[in-house]
Write an enzyme that holds these catalytic residues in place. Structure first.
Site, PDB file in Angstrom:
ATOM      1  N   HIS A  20       0.847  -1.200   0.128  1.00 17.68           N
ATOM      2  CA  HIS A  20       0.056  -0.125   0.079  1.00 17.68           C
ATOM      3  C   HIS A  20       0.998   1.361  -0.154  1.00 17.68           C
ATOM      4  O   HIS A  20       1.705   1.425   0.659  1.00 17.68           O
ATOM      5  CB  HIS A  20      -0.812   0.013   1.099  1.00 17.68           C
ATOM      6  CG  HIS A  20      -2.001   1.059   1.189  1.00 17.68           C
ATOM      7  ND1 HIS A  20      -2.416   1.805   2.310  1.00 17.68           N
ATOM      8  CD2 HIS A  20      -2.735   1.763   0.123  1.00 17.68           C
ATOM      9  CE1 HIS A  20      -2.996   2.778   2.081  1.00 17.68           C
ATOM     10  NE2 HIS A  20      -3.292   2.605   0.769  1.00 17.68           N
ATOM     11  N   ASP A  28       8.442   7.539 -20.664  1.00 16.79           N
ATOM     12  CA  ASP A  28       8.627   7.386 -22.258  1.00 16.79           C
ATOM     13  C   ASP A  28       9.963   7.106 -22.395  1.00 16.79           C
ATOM     14  O   ASP A  28      10.713   7.126 -21.333  1.00 16.79           O
ATOM     15  CB  ASP A  28       8.103   8.797 -22.811  1.00 16.79           C
ATOM     16  CG  ASP A  28       8.655  10.269 -22.265  1.00 16.79           C
ATOM     17  OD1 ASP A  28      10.002   9.911 -21.749  1.00 16.79           O
ATOM     18  OD2 ASP A  28       8.037  10.952 -22.312  1.00 16.79           O
ATOM     19  N   HIS A  99       6.858  18.669 -14.218  1.00 10.14           N
ATOM     20  CA  HIS A  99       7.797  17.626 -14.882  1.00 10.14           C
ATOM     21  C   HIS A  99       8.995  17.562 -13.924  1.00 10.14           C
ATOM     22  O   HIS A  99       9.371  16.192 -13.795  1.00 10.14           O
ATOM     23  CB  HIS A  99       7.998  18.102 -16.046  1.00 10.14           C
ATOM     24  CG  HIS A  99       8.777  16.706 -16.937  1.00 10.14           C
ATOM     25  ND1 HIS A  99       8.417  15.530 -17.093  1.00 10.14           N
ATOM     26  CD2 HIS A  99      10.089  16.660 -17.663  1.00 10.14           C
ATOM     27  CE1 HIS A  99       9.081  14.788 -17.684  1.00 10.14           C
ATOM     28  NE2 HIS A  99      10.046  15.509 -17.837  1.00 10.14           N
ATOM     29  N   TYR A 121       5.925  13.938 -22.296  1.00 10.41           N
ATOM     30  CA  TYR A 121       5.322  13.982 -21.215  1.00 10.41           C
ATOM     31  C   TYR A 121       4.543  12.822 -21.054  1.00 10.41           C
ATOM     32  O   TYR A 121       3.415  12.672 -19.982  1.00 10.41           O
ATOM     33  CB  TYR A 121       4.592  15.347 -20.855  1.00 10.41           C
ATOM     34  CG  TYR A 121       5.199  16.323 -20.834  1.00 10.41           C
ATOM     35  CD1 TYR A 121       6.305  16.594 -19.741  1.00 10.41           C
ATOM     36  CD2 TYR A 121       5.206  17.309 -22.068  1.00 10.41           C
ATOM     37  CE1 TYR A 121       7.283  17.925 -20.041  1.00 10.41           C
ATOM     38  CE2 TYR A 121       6.252  18.263 -22.121  1.00 10.41           C
ATOM     39  CZ  TYR A 121       7.003  18.733 -21.056  1.00 10.41           C
ATOM     40  OH  TYR A 121       8.051  19.814 -20.972  1.00 10.41           O
ATOM     41  N   SER A 122       5.016  12.064 -21.537  1.00 12.53           N
ATOM     42  CA  SER A 122       4.018  10.395 -21.280  1.00 12.53           C
ATOM     43  C   SER A 122       4.880   9.777 -20.266  1.00 12.53           C
ATOM     44  O   SER A 122       5.313   8.598 -20.349  1.00 12.53           O
ATOM     45  CB  SER A 122       4.125   9.499 -22.884  1.00 12.53           C
ATOM     46  OG  SER A 122       3.358  10.276 -23.869  1.00 12.53           O
ATOM     47  N   ASN A 123       4.561  10.086 -19.070  1.00 18.07           N
ATOM     48  CA  ASN A 123       4.978   9.555 -17.728  1.00 18.07           C
ATOM     49  C   ASN A 123       4.267   9.690 -16.862  1.00 18.07           C
ATOM     50  O   ASN A 123       3.440  10.553 -16.633  1.00 18.07           O
ATOM     51  CB  ASN A 123       6.315  10.237 -17.279  1.00 18.07           C
ATOM     52  CG  ASN A 123       7.268  10.496 -18.503  1.00 18.07           C
ATOM     53  OD1 ASN A 123       8.028   9.674 -18.916  1.00 18.07           O
ATOM     54  ND2 ASN A 123       7.589  11.916 -18.931  1.00 18.07           N
TER      55      ASN A 123
END
Length: 132
Positions: A20, A28, A99, A121-123
């Site tokens: 948890h 990316d 970011h 920004y594909s994170n």
């Protein structure tokens, strides 16, 4: 906590070990991985596998209570954001940070999973929930 089965042994081990509030990052191909943080490199070629493909596997296999995204995705990759948000259950908290903050948060994740995604920004940082 893990829900289903992942075939990749490194991904499966991370999912198995999540407790948890533990976190894992899916990134990316350009996302830096801090020294000392486990890196699982799935990138085959530019664009493969995609961010969404890897995210789908994790969302099917771990219980997620919260996600962190770079605020910059809103302006620089709105289509990726739109697709991503449709995949989340209503009870998942969505938190936007800069970011730079997201990259700093990666110092504390269990692993960074590198995809072949080549859009900005594909994170995402996924925070594990608990099934009680």
């Amino acid at each position: 906590m893990k829900k289903e089965v992942i075939l990749n042994s490194e991904l499966a081990k991370i999912a198995d070990d999540l407790g948890h509030t533990d976190q894992v990052c899916i990134g990316d191909l350009g996302l830096p991985v801090p020294s000392g943080v486990k890196k699982i490199d799935l990138a085959l070629t530019r664009g493969k596998p995609t961010f969404q493909e890897v995210l789908d596997i994790y969302l099917e296999n771990i219980l997620v209570e919260k996600i962190y995204l770079a605020d910059e995705i809103k302006e620089n990759n709105p289509e990726q954001l739109k697709i991503l948000l449709t995949k989340l259950s209503a009870d998942v908290e969505v938190v936007f940070v800069s970011h730079e903050t997201l990259k700093l948060m990666n110092h504390d994740v269990k692993a960074v999973v590198r995809t072949g995604e080549n859009t900005p920004y594909s994170n995402i940082i996924l925070q594990s929930g608990v099934a009680l």
